[in-house]
Design an enzyme around this catalytic site. Sequence first.
Site, PDB file in Angstrom:
ATOM      1  N   LEU A 101      13.074   0.493  -1.286  1.00  0.00           N
ATOM      2  CA  LEU A 101      13.037   1.941  -1.552  1.00  0.00           C
ATOM      3  C   LEU A 101      12.304   2.701  -0.447  1.00  0.00           C
ATOM      4  CD1 LEU A 101      12.390   1.983  -5.409  1.00  0.00           C
ATOM      5  CD2 LEU A 101      14.543   2.400  -4.209  1.00  0.00           C
ATOM      6  N   HIS A 128       4.443  -6.158  -0.083  1.00  0.00           N
ATOM      7  CA  HIS A 128       4.003  -4.755  -0.038  1.00  0.00           C
ATOM      8  C   HIS A 128       2.517  -4.638  -0.349  1.00  0.00           C
ATOM      9  CE1 HIS A 128       7.539  -2.343   0.682  1.00  0.00           C
ATOM     10  NE2 HIS A 128       8.223  -2.888  -0.307  1.00  0.00           N
TER      11      HIS A 128
HETATM   12 ZN   LIG Z   1      10.223  -2.767  -0.715  1.00  0.00          ZN
END
Ligand SMILES: [Zn+2]
Length: 167
Positions: free
Chosen positions: A92, A137
């Site tokens: 995203l 992340h």
């Molecule tokens: Zn990602």
Amino acid sequence: MAVLSILKFPDQKLKLEGQLIDEFNSDLEKICANLLETMYANEGVGLAATQVDIQLSIFVMDTSPKQNSPICCINPKIISYKNEVVSEEGCLSFPGIHAKVKRYAEVTLEYQDVSGALQKKDAKDLDAFCMQHELDHLKGITFFDRLSPLKQKMLKKKYLKQRDSIT
Ligand SMILES: [Zn+2]
């Protein structure tokens, strides 16, 4: 609940790490609910708190076809890995970009749920890839960082061109 704005590459804040959580309270529940709402609103299967500029060790995911099986993983870590394969992923924080990265096909994830209870989950394929992607992340690493310099150069060019044609 609220849909939060997602940091987009090359935002340097994507390199910040998620800090471990030791207080399980209603604020934390609210963050988890907002992360899920943001993930669903953007049709994602996973979202890390660090992607919405919250530097806490939390990610949410839901890989079910009907998107009705959310899990919220707090202080997650992978305690076993098996069988390295190649996974094709999007993110995203990189709209419109897909790339092949090396992942493990089977992992065991240990995490705490919103009440603080310790959970353990064996996962494979898409679930396993998603967990590894989101955990990255939380360490300030994106799938882009896992590509070769040449592939990074090509993808970055494509990404910036596409982004600039939209805005
Ligand atoms: Zn990602």
